[in-house]
Enzyme design. Structure first.
Site, PDB file in Angstrom:
ATOM      1  N   HIS A   1       1.800  -9.770  10.990  1.00 16.48           N
ATOM      2  CA  HIS A   1       2.835  -8.754  11.239  1.00 16.48           C
ATOM      3  C   HIS A   1       2.987  -8.515  12.753  1.00 16.48           C
ATOM      4  O   HIS A   1       4.105  -8.489  13.276  1.00 16.48           O
ATOM      5  CB  HIS A   1       2.475  -7.453  10.509  1.00 16.48           C
ATOM      6  CG  HIS A   1       3.437  -6.327  10.756  1.00 16.48           C
ATOM      7  ND1 HIS A   1       4.263  -5.824   9.776  1.00 16.48           N
ATOM      8  CD2 HIS A   1       3.705  -5.600  11.881  1.00 16.48           C
ATOM      9  CE1 HIS A   1       5.008  -4.854  10.308  1.00 16.48           C
ATOM     10  NE2 HIS A   1       4.682  -4.691  11.568  1.00 16.48           N
ATOM     11  N   GLU A   2       1.867  -8.361  13.442  1.00 16.80           N
ATOM     12  CA  GLU A   2       1.925  -8.113  14.896  1.00 16.80           C
ATOM     13  C   GLU A   2       2.412  -9.342  15.643  1.00 16.80           C
ATOM     14  O   GLU A   2       3.143  -9.243  16.620  1.00 16.80           O
ATOM     15  CB  GLU A   2       0.552  -7.667  15.428  1.00 16.80           C
ATOM     16  CG  GLU A   2       0.016  -6.371  14.839  1.00 16.80           C
ATOM     17  CD  GLU A   2       1.040  -5.248  14.800  1.00 16.80           C
ATOM     18  OE1 GLU A   2       1.833  -5.119  15.748  1.00 16.80           O
ATOM     19  OE2 GLU A   2       1.066  -4.509  13.801  1.00 16.80           O
TER      20      GLU A   2
ATOM     21  N   CYS B   1       5.923  -0.346   9.309  1.00 21.87           N
ATOM     22  CA  CYS B   1       5.899  -0.606  10.750  1.00 21.87           C
ATOM     23  C   CYS B   1       6.155   0.696  11.496  1.00 21.87           C
ATOM     24  O   CYS B   1       7.048   1.454  11.108  1.00 21.87           O
ATOM     25  CB  CYS B   1       6.989  -1.633  11.085  1.00 21.87           C
ATOM     26  SG  CYS B   1       7.076  -2.052  12.823  1.00 21.87           S
TER      27      CYS B   1
ATOM     28  N   HIS C   1       5.996  -9.561  15.869  1.00 27.45           N
ATOM     29  CA  HIS C   1       6.573  -8.703  16.919  1.00 27.45           C
ATOM     30  C   HIS C   1       6.704  -9.446  18.251  1.00 27.45           C
ATOM     31  O   HIS C   1       7.699  -9.270  18.961  1.00 27.45           O
ATOM     32  CB  HIS C   1       5.719  -7.454  17.138  1.00 27.45           C
ATOM     33  CG  HIS C   1       6.024  -6.322  16.198  1.00 27.45           C
ATOM     34  ND1 HIS C   1       7.257  -5.725  16.123  1.00 27.45           N
ATOM     35  CD2 HIS C   1       5.233  -5.654  15.309  1.00 27.45           C
ATOM     36  CE1 HIS C   1       7.222  -4.745  15.227  1.00 27.45           C
ATOM     37  NE2 HIS C   1       6.011  -4.689  14.712  1.00 27.45           N
TER      38      HIS C   1
HETATM   39 ZN   LIG Z   1       5.353  -3.475  13.174  1.00 33.12          ZN
END
Ligand SMILES: [Zn+2]
Length: 190
Positions: free
Chosen positions: A146-147, A104, A150
């Site tokens: 993954h995003e 990341c 966030h």
């Molecule tokens: Zn990330």
């Protein structure tokens, strides 16, 4: 314009992003800046909290992976996979869990295997506020997951076992203090 990337420890990375409307100020410029920031850091995904905004917006561009022999079979698809996700909602995750060594931009020098399901069904608006409901698999789903984490205030390190968490604790503490060398612009909480 290249924006500084917020590091692990910045409270904005822990906020659940809120939805935005078409009238969000300077949205087009913001998206352009996010792509520029992501490319300058050699990233393949970037979420708004990483540049300090707690909104449901992230960008993905996996085209650099088209050169990677691991993705030979889907190189053509990856080459053109550049997308903006606004107000995204994952409706379903399915298939077998598989491990991938994630990293990341907010957590430099930490890479760990994370298990996620292989396929997602996601609803989102693109940069023109056109609504899509689509299914993604393989590395494309992985980057989106993954995003998406966030914009939910979650980081990939949250998915690690408690043993692994203990092992990376020292590195994370150093990152928070800015004690890490990166070749892109970052902003640290302290
Ligand atoms: Zn990330």
């Amino acid at each position: 314009m290249i924006l500084p990337i917020r590091s692990f420890g910045d409270p904005v990375l822990r906020k659940v992003g809120h939805e935005i409307g078409q009238d969000y100020p300077h949205l087009e410029e913001l998206i352009a800046n996010m792509f520029e920031t992501m490319h300058s850091a050699s990233g393949i995904g970037l979420a708004a909290p990483q540049i300090g905004l707690d909104i449901r917006l992230f960008c993905v561009d996996v085209s650099p992976l088209a050169e990677d022999e691991d993705y030979e079979d889907i190189a053509e698809e990856l080459k053109n996979f550049r997308k903006v996700f606004i107000n995204a909602k994952i409706l379903e995750e399915s298939g077998a869990e598989w491990k991938f060594n994630e990293g990341c931009l907010s957590i430099p020098d930490v890479r760990e295997d994370v298990k996620r399901k292989e396929t997602i069904l996601i609803e989102y608006f693109d940069e023109n506020f056109v609504k899509h409901t689509e299914t993604f698999s393989d590395i494309r789903a992985r980057v989106i997951q993954h995003e998406y984490d966030h914009i939910e205030g979650t980081l990939f390190t949250d998915h690690l076992s408690s043993l692994k968490k203990k092992l990376v604790k020292g590195k994370l503490a150093k990152i928070m203090q800015g004690d890490v060398s990166v070749n892109y612009k970052m902003r640290f909480p302290k």
